[in-house]
Design a protein around this motif. Structure first.
Motif, short mmCIF file in Angstrom:
data_model
loop_
_atom_site.label_atom_id
_atom_site.label_comp_id
_atom_site.label_asym_id
_atom_site.label_seq_id
_atom_site.Cartn_x
_atom_site.Cartn_y
_atom_site.Cartn_z
N UNK A 1 -35.95 28.65 23.91
CA UNK A 1 -36.74 27.80 23.02
C UNK A 1 -36.80 28.40 21.62
N UNK A 2 -36.95 27.53 20.62
CA UNK A 2 -36.99 27.98 19.24
C UNK A 2 -38.15 28.89 18.92
N UNK A 3 -39.22 28.84 19.71
CA UNK A 3 -40.38 29.69 19.45
C UNK A 3 -40.21 31.10 20.02
N UNK B 1 -40.36 24.38 21.51
CA UNK B 1 -39.09 24.52 20.80
C UNK B 1 -39.27 24.57 19.28
N UNK B 2 -40.52 24.52 18.83
CA UNK B 2 -40.78 24.64 17.39
C UNK B 2 -41.21 26.06 17.09
N UNK B 3 -40.41 26.75 16.31
CA UNK B 3 -40.75 28.10 15.90
C UNK B 3 -41.02 28.11 14.42
N UNK B 4 -40.17 28.84 13.67
CA UNK B 4 -40.32 28.86 12.21
C UNK B 4 -39.81 27.57 11.58
N UNK B 5 -39.02 26.83 12.33
CA UNK B 5 -38.44 25.58 11.81
C UNK B 5 -39.37 24.40 12.06
N UNK B 6 -39.22 23.37 11.23
CA UNK B 6 -40.05 22.17 11.40
C UNK B 6 -39.64 21.39 12.63
N UNK B 7 -38.33 21.29 12.86
CA UNK B 7 -37.82 20.52 13.98
C UNK B 7 -37.60 21.41 15.20
N UNK B 8 -37.56 20.81 16.40
CA UNK B 8 -37.28 21.60 17.61
C UNK B 8 -35.89 22.24 17.52
#
Length: 398
Positions: A226-228, A197-204
């Motif tokens: 998912x964020x990724x 769930x972690x993509x470009x963002x630090x948090x999920x």
């Protein structure tokens, strides 16, 4: 009489008397607890009365006051709030029960999603038990979800007045029916799932795909990825699903450069100035592709305004949530439904004004092979629009 028999009889009588006494005491205790004729403890009565007075003052201040107060607390004006409660009551989706009115139930729900409040905070504000807040929150969440099919609908295939009324877009983009973008919503997931769930963002985060028409209403929402996950992958999933996401023949959506130029989806030219902040009165387009990108950006900014309004209105989507992931996904859909409901009563101050809104500068994205999926026919159509737009630009028009 035999002494042993006498003792046995006495023991039996004593046991029977004990049973009778225990039964009597138990019955009295139950009557004292449940019999409405039994007067409760005076202190309990006073506390209940104070809680009820506090609750009524709170509710009156929220939705029996002014639109300003109602927007501040419930994130919508009084008219859409009472209309929503009436709809729930008439359809039996939410009912007055256990002394809790439909209006109070909806107010508690909106207090949670509007301010990302925990149930224990709502428990204090409304003087209801945490169990009561939890039960009514999920009941209202279900009720909002039941409005999805009638509030999140496919856009009209006819050219929108926003386009027909502007020389910048008409007739070049007359076949455009809306804009698509992905947005990241903070997510709370188990530790073993956080990496996905972690993509470009630090948090999920969960990556949510939305389609928006030019009335700022959501016409399609796909939450839960998912964020990724790449935006193009989520779009491909939306196309393959059976939940109604289609593009009418000959029409298209505006998308950003992270998507492929394929039938039904028109992105800007890559490697060319695009965002409105990159242009200005002294920094005008110098060629056809820059002009196309500028006008593409100025129309596609609609989807960013809609997302901005959604997150500004419902803070639960822009803060770390306190709910299970399945509920988090439902909340994205519910907030999108409520966004459309509210816009049915007119635009309020939470929606960003179009004038001066330049959108959000996107982070550089890996195209994830999207260029290899591009349609030569759609790319040719984009080139044709670009050239006609440049030829008809006039001496001072941008």
């Amino acid at each position: 009489m035999d002494p042993s028999l006498s003792r046995e009889l006495l023991c039996k009588q004593a046991a029977a008397l004990t049973v009778v006494m225990v039964s009597f005491v138990t019955t009295r205790l139950k009557r004292k607890r449940f019999d409405p004729e039994v007067e409760p403890d005076p202190l309990v009565y006073v506390l209940r009365e104070q809680s009820e007075l506090h609750r009524q003052r709170t509710l009156n201040m929220i939705y029996n006051s002014t639109d300003v107060e109602c927007i501040s607390m419930l994130r919508m004006k009084r008219a859409p709030f009472f209309a929503l409660c009436t709809t729930f009551r008439e359809r039996g989706l939410v009912t007055d029960r256990e002394g809790v009115s439909v209006e109070e139930q909806v107010a508690m729900f909106l207090h949670v999603v509007g301010h990302n409040q925990r149930f224990r905070v709502v428990h204090q504000a409304f003087r209801r038990s945490i169990q009561t807040v939890h039960k009514h929150f999920h009941q209202v969440l279900y009720a909002v979800g039941e409005l999805r099919k009638e509030l999140i609908k496919a856009p009209s295939p006819t050219t929108h007045p926003k386009i027909t009324g502007s020389y910048r877009w008409n007739p070049y983009l007359k076949d455009c029916i809306g804009a698509i973008d992905g947005t990241h919503v903070l997510a709370r997931v188990p530790r073993h799932m956080q990496q996905a769930f972690r993509g470009r963002k630090t948090n999920p985060t969960q990556n949510v795909m939305v389609a928006v028409d030019f009335d700022l209403k959501f016409t399609y929402v796909l939450a839960g990825w998912e964020g990724s996950a790449h935006d193009a992958l989520i779009l491909a999933d939306a196309i393959e699903r059976d939940d109604g996401f289609t593009v009418p023949q000959g029409k298209f959506y505006l998308v950003d450069a992270g998507y492929a130029c394929r039938t039904g989806f028109l992105p800007p030219f890559r490697g060319v100035r695009y965002h409105l902040s990159e242009f200005g009165s002294r920094n005008r387009p110098t060629n056809a592709r820059e002009l196309f990108n500028l006008r593409h950006s100025s129309l596609r900014v609609t989807v960013e305004r809609a997302i901005g309004a959604l997150k500004n209105r419902f803070r639960i989507l822009d803060n770390k949530p306190f709910h299970k992931y399945k509920t988090q996904v439902k909340l994205v859909l519910a907030c999108s439904i409520l966004h459309n409901w509210i816009l049915g009563f007119g635009i309020d101050e939470i929606v960003p004004d179009e004038e001066g809104f330049t959108g959000t500068q996107q982070d550089p994205l890996d195209d994830n092979g999207s260029q290899s999926q591009e349609s030569s026919a759609m790319a040719a159509k984009r080139d044709a629009i670009c050239n006609v737009m440049w030829e008809g630009r006039g001496s001072s028009r941008i």
